[in-house]
Design an enzyme around this catalytic site. Structure first.
Site: not given
Lengths: 355, 355
Positions: A6, A8, A71, A194, A284
């Site tokens: 994960h 971005h 993103r 989120y 992330e």
């Protein structure tokens, strides 16, 4: 090998955001044609955007490869219409492809889908196919709320979504359930929307028979599953009260959780209540939380440190969390990595100028 | 003494629901007058509805007194208009008052507010005053989303809400942030909407200066704070990235969490990351999860057992969680209990027939 499932592209050169702002500005033109102005980002700009951020953090933290997608806050499915979303998704996915071509040892692609509120998800099939079959991506991000905080589309378990799932299953890729930005002032994106998206999707799965209809469909719920592991007793109890099967039988063959939980007690809880086979390593980075935790002296999102410190995990458990589970959930990782190792060059890169 | 700060009257006699259905049916009449048909529930019916449920569980689990409010899913602020909501709130709050009068040793009242989407919250001041000053209630439930899952009103930190907060502060009662049912098919009420509401409200508080404007305003976030304690590192990090003060300084003088978390690892995490002064005992019985956990042989919602089993809590900590914190957050508990002990009868009960 450590696979971060994960990440971005949050560090793109400013040209990307300027392009997006031009695209949004053009929406006031009733024809809503995508902007004709080209986006020009050079390979050197891409390298510069990654070398001191994601690539440095990979080296420092000992992660090998990141499943990399555009993103998330930037997907902005609520902006414009399906054409807007398609053009923007193509632009963003092409950039990810170029990154994966420039750094084949460090990144594998995961695509943004050209969703748009009220538009049947089958509309995303073309871009998904292009990303997986032509660009070699290994997964997709699926937004359970393309309206950006108004939740106006049907739940993920509604047949509205089924034609897209058919393609996802056929291509043998998982979907990470990931909302984008929020245009509802009630919801801060990374601090509420989120996590709410994660929690909401899980409960939709719990109350449906979607995994009877799609036995091999796989979802990764990011951010440690939102509120779910913390309330695992609540969910076990609700399922029991509703005469649903036990959660393991009901959905743990199809639903996985990542480790984007930014403190030790959270990772401890996650690894205590969720079976180790259902946990995929992720950070992330560079994402929602960028700072260093004064209590530990380390980055909040350096999640590998927390996993290392869990006393009840053994080497086999950690190997599953770091690599094995990602390889089995993202079925295409193995093929992608062996092709790269074998020296096969990826498909020709989209032209770096005039995308 | 053990004070359960979160219980709803989920076991009301069926007459109540029949009344509500009549009220809803009458909404199709354009005049939208509240139903003229009376609600008749006898004291014996009330006793019967509680004796084998809440009262039995209090005895079995060793809890002394429950802060008792109308059924949360039933508040249904999204149904009808402000008049509908006022009439229904009066009915429900009067029933709670009768319960508190029948069982002054077991229940203290917490009121439902007559919220309605788009209607300024100042509209709730009259019913709040009635409940606190006339009926002797000690708190209120505040719905951050009166639209029932569409989140169409401003965030709790918007000045829209301030006139209500002025009255809440003046009356010296806390507000429990508690959504009602969801009319959005994306959100299961107890499995998603409740927890999302908790998470959303916390993040609203984190990004605002509401507690500079209302230094003594107190919110209890139920269901263990939604996703918040599990993601405490994320919230600490987001606050730091945003250059906000540390969470303790920013909001822990005003925000409290209850213990409605239905498994041991969840309560362990809650008591590890949240200061003991900010945790209030609660079970929400009889509520979201009614069954017995086959893994333990005990009710999922018997949260006292989990708190007893946390090894790092000492007697003083437990005393705060069970009683001390509730007495200091719900300032009116002390006065209410001492009046009852002194034999003062509560204000005259609303007539049991023809409410």
């Amino acid at each position: 090998m450590v696979i971060d499932c994960h990440g971005h592209y949050t560090t793109a050169p400013p040209e990307l955001e300027r392009y997006r702002q031009r695209q949004i500005k053009n929406l006031t033109d009733p024809s809503q044609f995508p902007t004709a102005e080209p986006l020009t980002i050079t390979d050197d700009q891409i390298r510069e955007s990654l070398e001191n951020t994601q690539l440095r953090l990979q080296r420092e933290r000992g992660t090998d490869i990141t499943l990399f997608s555009p993103r998330a806050v930037g997907m902005g499915h609520h902006i414009g219409n399906a054409s807007t979303s398609l053009r923007w998704s193509q632009i963003c996915n092409d950039l990810i492809f170029r990154i994966c071509s420039l750094y084949p040892q460090n990144f594998l692609g995961v695509c943004q889908l050209p969703q748009s509120p009220g538009v049947p998800p089958v509309n995303c099939v073309g871009e998904l196919e292009r990303c997986v079959e032509t660009l070699g991506f290994v997964g997709c991000n699926l937004n359970p709320d393309p309206s950006g905080g108004h939740w106006s589309d049907p739940p993920l378990t509604d047949r509205f979504w089924y034609p897209l799932y058919e393609k996802i299953v056929e291509l043998n890729v998982p979907a990470m359930v990931h909302v984008s930005g929020s245009c509802n002032p009630n919801f801060h994106a990374t601090g509420a929307h989120y996590l709410n998206g994660d929690t909401t999707a899980f409960m939709q799965f719990l109350t449906s028979d979607i995994f009877k209809d799609f036995k091999t469909l796989k979802f990764v719920i990011p951010h440690g599953g939102g509120a779910v592991p913390y309330h695992w007793g609540r969910y076990r109890g609700i399922a029991q009260d509703m005469k649903r099967p036990p959660l393991g039988e009901l959905l743990l063959g199809n639903v996985y959780f990542d480790t984007c939980v930014y403190h030790q007690p959270g990772i401890d809880l996650l690894t205590k209540v969720i079976p180790v086979d259902n946990i995929l390593f992720a950070s992330e980075m560079v994402g929602a939380v960028k700072g260093i935790d004064a209590e530990t002296g380390y980055y909040f999102d350096d999640t590998k440190r927390y996993i290392e410190a869990v006393p009840w995990l053994n080497d086999e458990d950690r190997s599953k969390i770091y690599e094995g589970n990602a390889r089995s959930v993202y079925n295409r990782i193995d093929g992608s990595l062996s092709r790269r190792k074998g020296g096969r060059t990826p498909a020709e890169s989209p032209n770096s100028a005039g995308l």
